[in-house]
Design an enzyme around this catalytic site. Structure first.
Site, PDB file in Angstrom:
ATOM      1  CE1 TYR A   7      34.016  61.092  24.834  1.00 19.31           C
ATOM      2  CE2 TYR A   7      34.161  62.426  26.832  1.00 19.31           C
ATOM      3  CZ  TYR A   7      34.237  61.203  26.204  1.00 19.31           C
ATOM      4  OH  TYR A   7      34.528  60.074  26.944  1.00 19.31           O
ATOM      5  CE  LYS A  65      31.170  58.524  27.220  1.00 19.41           C
ATOM      6  NZ  LYS A  65      31.391  57.098  26.869  1.00 19.41           N
TER       7      LYS A  65
END
Length: 387
Positions: free
Chosen positions: A149, A153
């Site tokens: 994640y 990002k």
């Protein structure tokens, strides 16, 4: 705070979520059109004038249809922030990277002049201690991110900022972009972190804290985060000399606090005792590692919710907080003071809180489970006899 939003059409990706919906309601007060773009609608009833579009950010045709006619896009949609979601690498990549590519492509194709990306502290943080960091910090090298994640990002934020000043199709203008890096979000009705924490409290799992009691992290109340996004959108306009264009900003309440002490009012407000047992963070990290390994093996058969992931251990137990100076000076961001009182009231109003009586047998079983789990972790660290 007044932000010039008249005669504007706004699109919010991930608008069906907690923060996206709150942002939409704020925008709706003075804008001509607000569209929520998400795979699922908000759990709240839509106020008059708010439009929901069910669509998948991974599908460019759907993204293009949603973006058409917008004057400003708030790109909030993401996947894999916490819990078992962090372990689905394929979906994380598709939503966070490909989804962002689709948004940027559609903004250029349909001459959308402003894009605000909701990023994360994690683009510079990977478990190392950071005290009063600022936007001059370099991105954490992608291979050092402990979870996919955070890695995706970071990639997406770099894409967004690189796209600043791209020429728009059929227009003499350019795309202006910026990124906001919020701390952990809280507020009444938050649906991702707080319900999980309350379930741990109510099920007797929250029996210990970990890490240095002096470690400090940050949070941001949803209304402060809404304010920051409105200010960022305004700071991308010609009227404000596009001063936020190409920039990233850390956003929080500006009050570093120990993670567990932050939640003490919630624990005690619901009638439970705050734990006194403190465990070393290394033990919890190893436990999280084992949990992730088990999930990797059995996840396709039984997609259980890990108690903690390695990234969550870092985020909650290692000092990392940032200066709000740049956001204050360039956006005019001034966070208001909030606490967890409204959060406690929200849960109490929905029947949460310690009941007067509790089964002693259930409590005993939970106690035994916790003890056995940590004994197993400790034993697994011991060398095998004869090797």
């Amino acid at each position: 705070m007044e932000v010039n939003r008249k005669d504007n059409s706004f699109l919010i990706t991930g608008g069906g979520g907690y923060f996206g919906f709150r942002l939409a309601c704020a925008l709706l007060k003075t804008s001509s059109k607000v569209v929520l773009f998400d795979v699922s609608p908000p759990i709240q009833d839509l106020p008059e004038g708010l439009i929901f579009m069910r669509a998948d950010i991974r599908d460019y045709a759907q993204v293009e249809k949603a973006v058409r006619g917008s004057h400003c896009v708030f790109h909030i949609a993401s996947y894999g922030m916490s819990g078992r979601e962090q372990l689905n690498r394929k979906l994380i990549e598709e939503v966070n990277v490909k989804g962002t590519e689709n948004i940027l492509r559609a903004c250029v194709a349909h001459s959308v002049p402003r894009l605000i990306y909701t990023s994360t502290f994690n683009v510079v943080f990977g478990g190392q201690e950071i005290k009063n960091g600022d936007e001059s910090l370099p991105y954490l090298p992608l291979h050092l991110h402990p979870d996919h994640y955070s890695r995706t990002k970071s990639i997406a934020e770099m894409q967004v900022l690189k796209a600043n000043n791209l020429a728009l199709s059929n227009s003499t203008g350019v795309l202006r972009t910026c990124a906001l890096r919020p701390a952990g979000i809280y507020g009444p009705g938050e649906q991702r972190h707080l319900p999980r924490i309350v379930s741990y409290i109510e099920n007797g799992i929250f029996r210990f804290v970990y890490g240095d009691p002096d470690s400090l992290v940050e949070f941001v109340h949803v209304d402060n985060l809404v304010s920051a996004h409105l200010l960022a959108a305004d700071a991308l306009t010609e009227k404000q000399q596009c001063r936020a264009a190409g920039q990233a900003y850390f956003i929080s309440d500006g009050r570093p606090v120990n993670n567990f002490e932050f939640f003490r009012p919630l624990v005690e407000g619901l009638g439970y005792s705050f734990p006194t047992l403190r465990l070393p963070i290394s033990m919890i990290y190893f436990f999280a590692f084992l949990t992730e390994m088990v999930h990797f093996v059995v996840g396709r058969i039984y997609n259980f919710q890990p108690l903690l992931t390695r990234t969550e251990v870092y985020k909650t137990g290692v000092t990392h907080y940032f200066s709000m100076r740049k956001a204050r000076e360039e956006l005019g961001y001034e966070p208001k003071l909030y606490d967890l009182e409204d959060v406690v009231q929200w849960f109490q109003a929905r029947g949460h809180g310690k009941k007067r009586s509790r089964s002693s047998i259930r409590k005993l079983i939970l106690d035994v489970f916790v003890v056995v789990a940590f004994v197993a972790v400790l034993l697994s660290c011991l060398p095998v006899v004869g090797q």
